[in-house]
Design a protein around this motif. Structure first.
Motif, PDB file in Angstrom:
ATOM      1  N   LEU A  81      42.715-121.366 -20.659  1.00 39.49           N
ATOM      2  CA  LEU A  81      43.327-121.545 -21.985  1.00 39.49           C
ATOM      3  C   LEU A  81      44.594-120.706 -22.149  1.00 39.49           C
ATOM      4  CD1 LEU A  81      40.210-121.731 -24.333  1.00 39.49           C
ATOM      5  CD2 LEU A  81      41.739-123.599 -23.629  1.00 39.49           C
ATOM      6  N   VAL A  82      44.605-119.498 -21.592  1.00 39.00           N
ATOM      7  CA  VAL A  82      45.817-118.660 -21.654  1.00 39.00           C
ATOM      8  C   VAL A  82      46.959-119.364 -20.932  1.00 39.00           C
ATOM      9  CG1 VAL A  82      46.876-116.489 -20.873  1.00 39.00           C
ATOM     10  CG2 VAL A  82      44.615-116.453 -21.947  1.00 39.00           C
ATOM     11  N   VAL A  83      46.695-119.867 -19.747  1.00 42.19           N
ATOM     12  CA  VAL A  83      47.733-120.572 -18.979  1.00 42.19           C
ATOM     13  C   VAL A  83      48.192-121.820 -19.737  1.00 42.19           C
ATOM     14  CG1 VAL A  83      48.206-121.823 -16.830  1.00 42.19           C
ATOM     15  CG2 VAL A  83      46.996-119.630 -16.762  1.00 42.19           C
ATOM     16  N   ALA A  84      47.238-122.564 -20.305  1.00 43.01           N
ATOM     17  CA  ALA A  84      47.594-123.765 -21.077  1.00 43.01           C
ATOM     18  C   ALA A  84      48.439-123.406 -22.295  1.00 43.01           C
ATOM     19  CB  ALA A  84      46.331-124.508 -21.510  1.00 43.01           C
ATOM     20  N   SER A  85      48.110-122.308 -22.959  1.00 42.86           N
ATOM     21  CA  SER A  85      48.900-121.908 -24.136  1.00 42.86           C
ATOM     22  C   SER A  85      50.316-121.513 -23.733  1.00 42.86           C
ATOM     23  CB  SER A  85      48.211-120.778 -24.911  1.00 42.86           C
ATOM     24  OG  SER A  85      48.222-119.567 -24.197  1.00 42.86           O
ATOM     25  N   GLN A  86      50.459-120.869 -22.588  1.00 45.28           N
ATOM     26  CA  GLN A  86      51.801-120.525 -22.109  1.00 45.28           C
ATOM     27  C   GLN A  86      52.593-121.786 -21.767  1.00 45.28           C
ATOM     28  OE1 GLN A  86      53.079-117.500 -22.261  1.00 45.28           O
ATOM     29  NE2 GLN A  86      51.122-116.740 -23.012  1.00 45.28           N
ATOM     30  N   ALA A  87      51.921-122.749 -21.150  1.00 40.08           N
ATOM     31  CA  ALA A  87      52.597-124.009 -20.818  1.00 40.08           C
ATOM     32  C   ALA A  87      53.062-124.715 -22.094  1.00 40.08           C
ATOM     33  CB  ALA A  87      51.666-124.907 -20.006  1.00 40.08           C
ATOM     34  N   LEU A  88      52.188-124.759 -23.104  1.00 36.63           N
ATOM     35  CA  LEU A  88      52.569-125.386 -24.368  1.00 36.63           C
ATOM     36  C   LEU A  88      53.725-124.629 -25.023  1.00 36.63           C
ATOM     37  CD1 LEU A  88      52.243-127.423 -26.651  1.00 36.63           C
ATOM     38  CD2 LEU A  88      50.337-126.020 -27.528  1.00 36.63           C
ATOM     39  N   VAL A 130      47.725-119.543 -31.551  1.00 40.18           N
ATOM     40  CA  VAL A 130      46.317-119.456 -31.959  1.00 40.18           C
ATOM     41  C   VAL A 130      45.405-119.459 -30.731  1.00 40.18           C
ATOM     42  CG1 VAL A 130      44.458-120.690 -33.145  1.00 40.18           C
ATOM     43  CG2 VAL A 130      46.676-120.389 -34.278  1.00 40.18           C
ATOM     44  N   ILE A 131      45.664-120.366 -29.807  1.00 39.43           N
ATOM     45  CA  ILE A 131      44.837-120.438 -28.596  1.00 39.43           C
ATOM     46  C   ILE A 131      44.945-119.140 -27.806  1.00 39.43           C
ATOM     47  CG2 ILE A 131      44.579-121.583 -26.357  1.00 39.43           C
ATOM     48  CD1 ILE A 131      45.451-124.194 -27.813  1.00 39.43           C
ATOM     49  N   ALA A 135      42.042-116.606 -26.688  1.00 40.79           N
ATOM     50  CA  ALA A 135      41.711-116.648 -25.263  1.00 40.79           C
ATOM     51  C   ALA A 135      42.099-115.393 -24.492  1.00 40.79           C
ATOM     52  CB  ALA A 135      42.368-117.877 -24.629  1.00 40.79           C
ATOM     53  N   LEU A 136      43.288-114.846 -24.737  1.00 41.04           N
ATOM     54  CA  LEU A 136      43.728-113.694 -23.948  1.00 41.04           C
ATOM     55  C   LEU A 136      42.744-112.527 -24.037  1.00 41.04           C
ATOM     56  CD1 LEU A 136      45.772-112.394 -22.044  1.00 41.04           C
ATOM     57  CD2 LEU A 136      47.061-111.667 -24.072  1.00 41.04           C
ATOM     58  N   PRO A 137      42.367-112.075 -25.231  1.00 39.44           N
ATOM     59  CA  PRO A 137      41.401-110.976 -25.273  1.00 39.44           C
ATOM     60  C   PRO A 137      40.050-111.343 -24.659  1.00 39.44           C
ATOM     61  CG  PRO A 137      42.361-111.345 -27.453  1.00 39.44           C
ATOM     62  CD  PRO A 137      42.831-112.449 -26.563  1.00 39.44           C
ATOM     63  N   TRP A 143      36.287-109.203 -27.732  1.00 35.18           N
ATOM     64  CA  TRP A 143      36.052-110.078 -28.876  1.00 35.18           C
ATOM     65  C   TRP A 143      36.507-109.460 -30.192  1.00 35.18           C
ATOM     66  CZ3 TRP A 143      32.905-108.415 -32.748  1.00 35.18           C
ATOM     67  CH2 TRP A 143      32.043-107.366 -32.448  1.00 35.18           C
ATOM     68  N   ILE A 144      36.480-108.140 -30.320  1.00 36.17           N
ATOM     69  CA  ILE A 144      36.942-107.505 -31.569  1.00 36.17           C
ATOM     70  C   ILE A 144      38.428-107.813 -31.761  1.00 36.17           C
ATOM     71  CG2 ILE A 144      37.305-105.323 -32.779  1.00 36.17           C
ATOM     72  CD1 ILE A 144      34.808-104.260 -31.203  1.00 36.17           C
ATOM     73  N   THR A 145      39.199-107.640 -30.707  1.00 38.94           N
ATOM     74  CA  THR A 145      40.636-107.931 -30.778  1.00 38.94           C
ATOM     75  C   THR A 145      40.865-109.406 -31.096  1.00 38.94           C
ATOM     76  OG1 THR A 145      41.116-106.180 -29.193  1.00 38.94           O
ATOM     77  CG2 THR A 145      42.817-107.855 -29.511  1.00 38.94           C
ATOM     78  N   ALA A 146      40.096-110.292 -30.468  1.00 43.84           N
ATOM     79  CA  ALA A 146      40.250-111.736 -30.722  1.00 43.84           C
ATOM     80  C   ALA A 146      39.990-112.061 -32.185  1.00 43.84           C
ATOM     81  CB  ALA A 146      39.310-112.529 -29.814  1.00 43.84           C
ATOM     82  N   VAL A 147      38.940-111.479 -32.764  1.00 38.35           N
ATOM     83  CA  VAL A 147      38.598-111.761 -34.167  1.00 38.35           C
ATOM     84  C   VAL A 147      39.642-111.169 -35.111  1.00 38.35           C
ATOM     85  CG1 VAL A 147      36.925-111.255 -36.003  1.00 38.35           C
ATOM     86  CG2 VAL A 147      36.130-112.036 -33.765  1.00 38.35           C
ATOM     87  N   VAL A 148      40.015-109.912 -34.899  1.00 36.63           N
ATOM     88  CA  VAL A 148      40.987-109.263 -35.791  1.00 36.63           C
ATOM     89  C   VAL A 148      42.331-109.977 -35.723  1.00 36.63           C
ATOM     90  CG1 VAL A 148      42.308-107.130 -36.187  1.00 36.63           C
ATOM     91  CG2 VAL A 148      39.830-107.019 -35.779  1.00 36.63           C
ATOM     92  N   PHE A 149      42.794-110.286 -34.515  1.00 38.37           N
ATOM     93  CA  PHE A 149      44.070-110.997 -34.380  1.00 38.37           C
ATOM     94  C   PHE A 149      44.004-112.357 -35.059  1.00 38.37           C
ATOM     95  CE2 PHE A 149      46.926-114.045 -32.451  1.00 38.37           C
ATOM     96  CZ  PHE A 149      48.142-113.393 -32.552  1.00 38.37           C
TER      97      PHE A 149
END
Length: 181
Positions: A81-88, A130-131, A135-137, A143-149
């Protein structure tokens, strides 16, 4: 190489990618301003910079402090998903060309772009953000970073998209041709 070191390298690479974006953005901002570009919504921009920097720092700090066990299925699926988000993201950047930047700047008289990912949905770059923010964290179970971000980014995008839509509304639209009337 341990998973934590690999994650650190991944986050550093995303950081380098962000610096590349800023170089492109600065060049494109100058191009837009030379053509009468109008900036709106500047008030949220510093918060956006802090939030995106916080994503990278927070993901690393959480991973190094918590040192969670990371299921390989989670790590690999999130990496995809990180790679896909960078491609997008880079599809958006190349589609907008000189008109892409990290600020909300429109050049009066130019029609909005409706090709590339913009023919599919209105704000594809924000889909990438958003993705990536989830996905990155989660590549290293931060998961804390993912939720807070995600929560902070949702608030930011509410303001950002409103500012961007208002700016885009000032641009001319291609008239719709009616055939066989």
């Amino acid at each position: 190489m341990t998973a934590l070191v690999a994650f650190t390298v991944l986050v550093a690479l995303v950081g380098v990618e962000r610096l590349a974006e800023l170089v492109v953005s600065k060049r494109n901002t100058a191009w837009s301003m030379e053509r009468g570009g109008v900036e709106t919504g500047f008030g949220h921009y510093p918060f956006m910079v802090v939030l995106h920097t916080g994503l990278l720092v927070g993901a690393l700090a959480e991973a190094w402090v918590r040192r969670p066990d990371v299921p390989s299925a989670l790590a690999w699926s999130m990496l995809v998903l990180v790679v896909a988000s960078q491609a997008l993201r880079w599809w958006c950047i190349t589609t907008l060309g000189r008109r892409w930047n990290t600020r909300v700047i429109v050049v009066p008289g130019r029609e909005p772009v409706d090709s590339g990912p913009y023919r599919l949905f209105r704000h594809p770059n924000y889909v990438a953000v958003v993705i990536e923010g989830v996905a990155l964290p989660l590549v290293h179970a931060s998961w804390i970073t993912a939720v807070v971000f995600t929560i902070a980014n949702a608030a930011l995008l509410t303001v950002r998209i409103r500012a961007e839509d208002a700016a885009l509304a000032t641009l001319p639209r291609q008239p719709v041709e009616v055939h066989g009337a």
